[in-house]
Write a protein that holds these residues in place. Structure first.
Motif, short mmCIF file in Angstrom:
data_model
loop_
_atom_site.label_atom_id
_atom_site.label_comp_id
_atom_site.label_asym_id
_atom_site.label_seq_id
_atom_site.Cartn_x
_atom_site.Cartn_y
_atom_site.Cartn_z
N PRO A 41 0.93 -1.43 0.05
CA PRO A 41 -0.14 -0.25 -0.08
C PRO A 41 0.88 1.31 -0.03
CG PRO A 41 -1.05 -1.69 1.48
CD PRO A 41 0.42 -2.05 1.04
N GLY A 42 0.37 2.38 -0.88
CA GLY A 42 1.28 3.31 -0.84
C GLY A 42 2.86 3.32 -1.72
N LYS A 43 3.09 1.89 -2.05
CA LYS A 43 4.56 2.00 -2.58
C LYS A 43 4.22 1.51 -4.13
CE LYS A 43 6.68 1.40 1.62
NZ LYS A 43 7.81 -0.01 2.16
N THR A 90 4.56 -7.71 3.36
CA THR A 90 3.32 -7.80 3.31
C THR A 90 3.03 -6.93 1.84
OG1 THR A 90 2.81 -8.02 5.54
CG2 THR A 90 1.08 -6.81 4.12
N ALA A 91 2.31 -7.50 1.00
CA ALA A 91 1.90 -6.77 -0.16
C ALA A 91 1.23 -7.76 -1.33
CB ALA A 91 2.94 -6.38 -0.87
N ASP A 92 0.47 -7.15 -2.33
CA ASP A 92 0.04 -7.94 -3.33
C ASP A 92 1.03 -8.31 -4.24
OD1 ASP A 92 -2.80 -5.34 -3.15
OD2 ASP A 92 -2.90 -7.89 -2.71
N TYR A 93 1.28 -9.54 -4.53
CA TYR A 93 2.11 -10.09 -5.38
C TYR A 93 1.46 -10.47 -6.54
CZ TYR A 93 5.42 -10.70 -1.49
OH TYR A 93 6.28 -10.29 -0.46
N TYR A 94 2.00 -10.35 -7.61
CA TYR A 94 1.94 -10.29 -9.07
C TYR A 94 2.53 -11.32 -9.83
CZ TYR A 94 -1.07 -6.34 -7.92
OH TYR A 94 -2.23 -5.61 -7.40
#
Length: 120
Positions: A41-43, A90-94
């Motif tokens: 988030p925010g990055k 912690t992040a969304d991984y694509y």
């Protein structure tokens, strides 16, 4: 047309492990590079790791020694084994794949993203 389906990820305590999978299907002549990116988030989205068609891997400094990327060429799949997870992971991984749809024609495809959360 090429589709990517991601699976895995989820919630784990810091220090734990998770695994991500990415399956490619559709008009595939061959697959060149397969990679994983993440966006917190925010990055900005950043490269986590990629693997070439001959199995060579490159990792971001922040995950070296903790994450391992692999692929199964027969199944058109890529994997990301994540160990010793930290809250900063912690992040969304694509999933990101460079597909050769016909000889000499390439298409870059992105997955829909999987959330990985490492709680402190």
């Amino acid at each position: 047309q090429v589709q990517l389906v991601e699976s895995g990820g989820g919630l784990v305590q810091a220090g734990g492990s998770l695994r991500l999978s990415c399956a490619a299907s559709g008009s595939i002549f061959s697959i060149d590079r397969m990679g994983w990116y993440r966006q917190a988030p925010g990055k900005q989205r950043e490269l986590v790791a990629f693997i070439t068609s001959d199995g060579s891997t490159v990792y971001a400094d922040s995950v070296k020694g903790r994450f391992t990327m692999s692929r199964d060429n027969a199944k058109n799949m890529a994997y990301l084994q994540m160990n010793s997870l930290e809250p900063e992971d912690t992040a969304d991984y694509y999933c990101n794949v460079l597909v050769e749809t016909r000889p000499g024609r390439y298409l870059e495809v992105w997955g829909q993203g999987r959330l990985v959360t490492a709680s402190s």
